[in-house]
Design a protein around this motif. Structure first.
Motif, PDB file in Angstrom:
ATOM      1  N   TRP A 176       0.843  -1.198   0.000  1.00 16.11           N
ATOM      2  CA  TRP A 176       0.000   0.000   0.000  1.00 16.11           C
ATOM      3  C   TRP A 176       0.881   1.251   0.000  1.00 16.11           C
ATOM      4  CZ3 TRP A 176      -4.241   1.233   4.213  1.00 16.11           C
ATOM      5  CH2 TRP A 176      -5.162   2.145   3.674  1.00 16.11           C
ATOM      6  N   ASN A 177       1.906   1.222   0.806  1.00 18.31           N
ATOM      7  CA  ASN A 177       2.822   2.359   0.858  1.00 18.31           C
ATOM      8  C   ASN A 177       3.562   2.517  -0.472  1.00 18.31           C
ATOM      9  OD1 ASN A 177       3.965   4.489   2.556  1.00 18.31           O
ATOM     10  ND2 ASN A 177       5.884   3.374   2.368  1.00 18.31           N
ATOM     11  N   LEU A 178       3.915   1.395  -1.098  1.00 22.88           N
ATOM     12  CA  LEU A 178       4.582   1.432  -2.401  1.00 22.88           C
ATOM     13  C   LEU A 178       3.682   2.078  -3.454  1.00 22.88           C
ATOM     14  CD1 LEU A 178       7.086   0.466  -4.088  1.00 22.88           C
ATOM     15  CD2 LEU A 178       5.748  -1.608  -4.575  1.00 22.88           C
ATOM     16  N   ALA A 179       2.406   1.722  -3.430  1.00 16.34           N
ATOM     17  CA  ALA A 179       1.450   2.297  -4.377  1.00 16.34           C
ATOM     18  C   ALA A 179       1.305   3.798  -4.151  1.00 16.34           C
ATOM     19  CB  ALA A 179       0.097   1.609  -4.238  1.00 16.34           C
ATOM     20  N   PRO A 238      -5.398  -2.703   3.538  1.00 17.55           N
ATOM     21  CA  PRO A 238      -4.508  -2.823   4.705  1.00 17.55           C
ATOM     22  C   PRO A 238      -4.074  -4.250   5.012  1.00 17.55           C
ATOM     23  CG  PRO A 238      -6.439  -1.476   5.216  1.00 17.55           C
ATOM     24  CD  PRO A 238      -6.699  -2.130   3.911  1.00 17.55           C
ATOM     25  N   ALA A 239      -4.822  -5.229   4.522  1.00  9.90           N
ATOM     26  CA  ALA A 239      -4.532  -6.625   4.880  1.00  9.90           C
ATOM     27  C   ALA A 239      -4.420  -7.530   3.665  1.00  9.90           C
ATOM     28  CB  ALA A 239      -5.620  -7.155   5.813  1.00  9.90           C
ATOM     29  N   SER A 240      -4.252  -6.948   2.496  1.00  7.33           N
ATOM     30  CA  SER A 240      -4.194  -7.760   1.285  1.00  7.33           C
ATOM     31  C   SER A 240      -3.303  -7.098   0.242  1.00  7.33           C
ATOM     32  CB  SER A 240      -5.611  -7.965   0.721  1.00  7.33           C
ATOM     33  OG  SER A 240      -5.554  -8.681  -0.499  1.00  7.33           O
ATOM     34  N   GLY A 241      -2.120  -7.705   0.037  1.00  6.40           N
ATOM     35  CA  GLY A 241      -1.193  -7.200  -0.970  1.00  6.40           C
ATOM     36  C   GLY A 241      -0.793  -8.314  -1.914  1.00  6.40           C
ATOM     37  N   ALA A 242       0.461  -8.283  -2.334  1.00  8.11           N
ATOM     38  CA  ALA A 242       0.963  -9.278  -3.282  1.00  8.11           C
ATOM     39  C   ALA A 242       0.776 -10.700  -2.771  1.00  8.11           C
ATOM     40  CB  ALA A 242       2.441  -9.014  -3.568  1.00  8.11           C
ATOM     41  N   ARG A 316      -0.101 -14.869 -13.005  1.00  3.90           N
ATOM     42  CA  ARG A 316      -1.554 -14.807 -12.783  1.00  3.90           C
ATOM     43  C   ARG A 316      -1.881 -13.835 -11.665  1.00  3.90           C
ATOM     44  NH1 ARG A 316      -5.873 -13.602 -13.211  1.00  3.90           N
ATOM     45  NH2 ARG A 316      -7.794 -14.810 -12.921  1.00  3.90           N
ATOM     46  N   ALA A 317      -1.080 -13.814 -10.626  1.00  6.00           N
ATOM     47  CA  ALA A 317      -1.327 -12.917  -9.494  1.00  6.00           C
ATOM     48  C   ALA A 317      -1.354 -11.462  -9.938  1.00  6.00           C
ATOM     49  CB  ALA A 317      -0.270 -13.130  -8.414  1.00  6.00           C
ATOM     50  N   LYS A 318      -0.518 -11.125 -10.889  1.00  4.51           N
ATOM     51  CA  LYS A 318      -0.426  -9.742 -11.371  1.00  4.51           C
ATOM     52  C   LYS A 318      -1.691  -9.297 -12.094  1.00  4.51           C
ATOM     53  CE  LYS A 318       3.583  -8.943 -13.457  1.00  4.51           C
ATOM     54  NZ  LYS A 318       4.818  -9.238 -14.224  1.00  4.51           N
ATOM     55  N   THR A 319      -2.528 -10.260 -12.495  1.00  8.10           N
ATOM     56  CA  THR A 319      -3.741  -9.920 -13.241  1.00  8.10           C
ATOM     57  C   THR A 319      -5.022 -10.155 -12.448  1.00  8.10           C
ATOM     58  OG1 THR A 319      -3.989 -12.149 -14.209  1.00  8.10           O
ATOM     59  CG2 THR A 319      -2.552 -10.603 -15.361  1.00  8.10           C
ATOM     60  N   ARG A 323      -4.642  -3.888  -8.694  1.00  2.54           N
ATOM     61  CA  ARG A 323      -4.044  -3.441  -7.430  1.00  2.54           C
ATOM     62  C   ARG A 323      -2.530  -3.369  -7.593  1.00  2.54           C
ATOM     63  NH1 ARG A 323      -6.274  -5.465  -1.816  1.00  2.54           N
ATOM     64  NH2 ARG A 323      -7.679  -3.762  -2.399  1.00  2.54           N
ATOM     65  N   TYR A 324      -1.981  -2.201  -7.361  1.00  4.15           N
ATOM     66  CA  TYR A 324      -0.540  -1.999  -7.512  1.00  4.15           C
ATOM     67  C   TYR A 324       0.183  -2.592  -6.312  1.00  4.15           C
ATOM     68  CZ  TYR A 324       3.804   0.425  -8.781  1.00  4.15           C
ATOM     69  OH  TYR A 324       5.086   0.711  -9.158  1.00  4.15           O
ATOM     70  N   THR A 325       1.084  -3.541  -6.593  1.00  2.00           N
ATOM     71  CA  THR A 325       1.900  -4.173  -5.546  1.00  2.00           C
ATOM     72  C   THR A 325       3.328  -4.312  -6.057  1.00  2.00           C
ATOM     73  OG1 THR A 325       1.641  -6.479  -6.263  1.00  2.00           O
ATOM     74  CG2 THR A 325      -0.133  -5.547  -4.885  1.00  2.00           C
ATOM     75  N   ILE A 326       4.171  -4.909  -5.255  1.00  2.00           N
ATOM     76  CA  ILE A 326       5.553  -5.147  -5.671  1.00  2.00           C
ATOM     77  C   ILE A 326       5.595  -6.037  -6.922  1.00  2.00           C
ATOM     78  CG2 ILE A 326       5.815  -7.181  -4.193  1.00  2.00           C
ATOM     79  CD1 ILE A 326       8.511  -4.507  -4.957  1.00  2.00           C
TER      80      ILE A 326
END
Length: 330
Positions: A176-179, A238-242, A316-319, A323-326
């Protein structure tokens, strides 16, 4: 003066042998309903029959949980619009009740039989639909009653999965901070702080603690606070990223090889820290903690993918969602 109003659970009770006091807890909080319907599994009803017999339910609906179609079928039997649904079970049953309550605009509370993920208080339900797990936005419960002695009786693996899910907040907050830095995405510092604090709440413990009342209490409260962070942010950010995208990708690509969500998230957390956040990462610290909690044993037993399959999972995760993640930078 500017302020933000958020919905918080009216009831939060964490303690030993408190489920049998459900009726009294509702009265003490001035909550009155014409009817209460318990939604649980056949196994749990039989296991805790003596306790359930002490409570007043107009009906008991038995479900397996986790299925979108089953949730729709069961909720068609509910006609009273002033009924309180009581979801007694693990994440699968709770998520099914979430969908039922959201669709019918009913009030519900959760009574977890275990703590394998943050389903007890989150605005998301994960259900199997058309052969694949899908996420549904739902309203959070009116309250949570976590009976420590019931949760103590659940399998160790489920509790360890709950720890994995909660600790992964550290990864989600980083994303989230990265985004925010890379894309200017708005962040909510209060929600971010709650997510971080809740994730850290179980770090001091070891595997030998997981049957203790103190650990169960901290895990339950941590999962509730994590859910509150999502409610505050009006998003699962807050609880869901890459790491969560990776778990969802496993469910999507390899449904027959998927395991508990919390364990998949923990595996994804390790993978992200090791391969994508270096040189500044928490991989070693995370490994030490997962070894101490024996979460690593569960991961190594349940999750085995080849390098080629891991590449598929990452792609697949990237699509999975916008949501912008690492992973976006990979």
């Amino acid at each position: 003066m500017y302020y933000k109003t958020i919905n918080v659970p009216i009831v939060l009770e964490v303690g030993e042998d408190i489920f049998v006091h459900l009726d009294d807890i509702l009265k003490e909080n001035h909550l009155y309903f014409n009817e209460k319907i318990l939604v649980t599994s056949l196994e749990l009803r039989n296991l805790y029959k003596s306790r359930l017999d002490k409570l007043s339910f107009e009906d008991i609906l038995l479900i397996k949980g986790g299925s979108y179609d089953e949730a729709l079928e069961v909720m068609n039997t509910i006609t009273n619009k002033e009924v309180l649904l009581v979801a007694f079970g693990g994440g699968s049953i709770i998520d099914a009740v979430k969908l039922m309550a959201n669709t019918l605009d009913l009030t519900y509370i959760t009574v977890p039989s275990t703590l394998s993920n943050d389903a007890i208080y989150s605005p998301i339900a994960r259900l199997l639909k058309d052969g694949k797990k899908q996420s549904f936005g739902v309203k959070a419960p009116l309250g949570i009653i976590a009976d420590v002695n019931i949760i103590k009786g659940s399998p160790e693996k489920l509790l360890l999965a709950g720890v994995g899910d909660l600790v992964s907040n550290a990864s989600a907050v980083k994303d989230w901070n990265l985004a925010h830095i890379d894309k200017g995405e708005s962040i909510n510092n209060f929600a971010m702080a709650l997510a971080s604090l809740s994730g850290n709440s179980v770090i001091p413990y070891t595997f030998n603690d997981i049957r203790s009342s103190r650990f169960i209490g901290d895990l339950a409260n941590g999962l509730v606070i994590s859910g509150l962070a999502m409610v505050l942010a009006n998003s699962s950010r807050p609880a869901s990223g890459a790491e969560h995208l990776i778990s969802h990708a496993i469910d999507d690509l390899f449904p027959n090889r998927s395991t508990l969500h919390g364990l998949q998230v923990a595996w994804g957390h390790l993978l992200v820290e090791r391969d994508f956040r270096k040189p500044e990462n928490d991989y070693e610290k995370l490994m030490i903690f997962f070894e101490r909690m024996k979460i690593l044993d569960e991961i190594e037993r349940d999750i085995t993918f080849s390098n080629g399959e891991i590449e598929q999972i990452i792609n697949r995760a990237k699509t999975i969602r916008n949501r912008y993640t690492i992973l976006t930078k990979v």
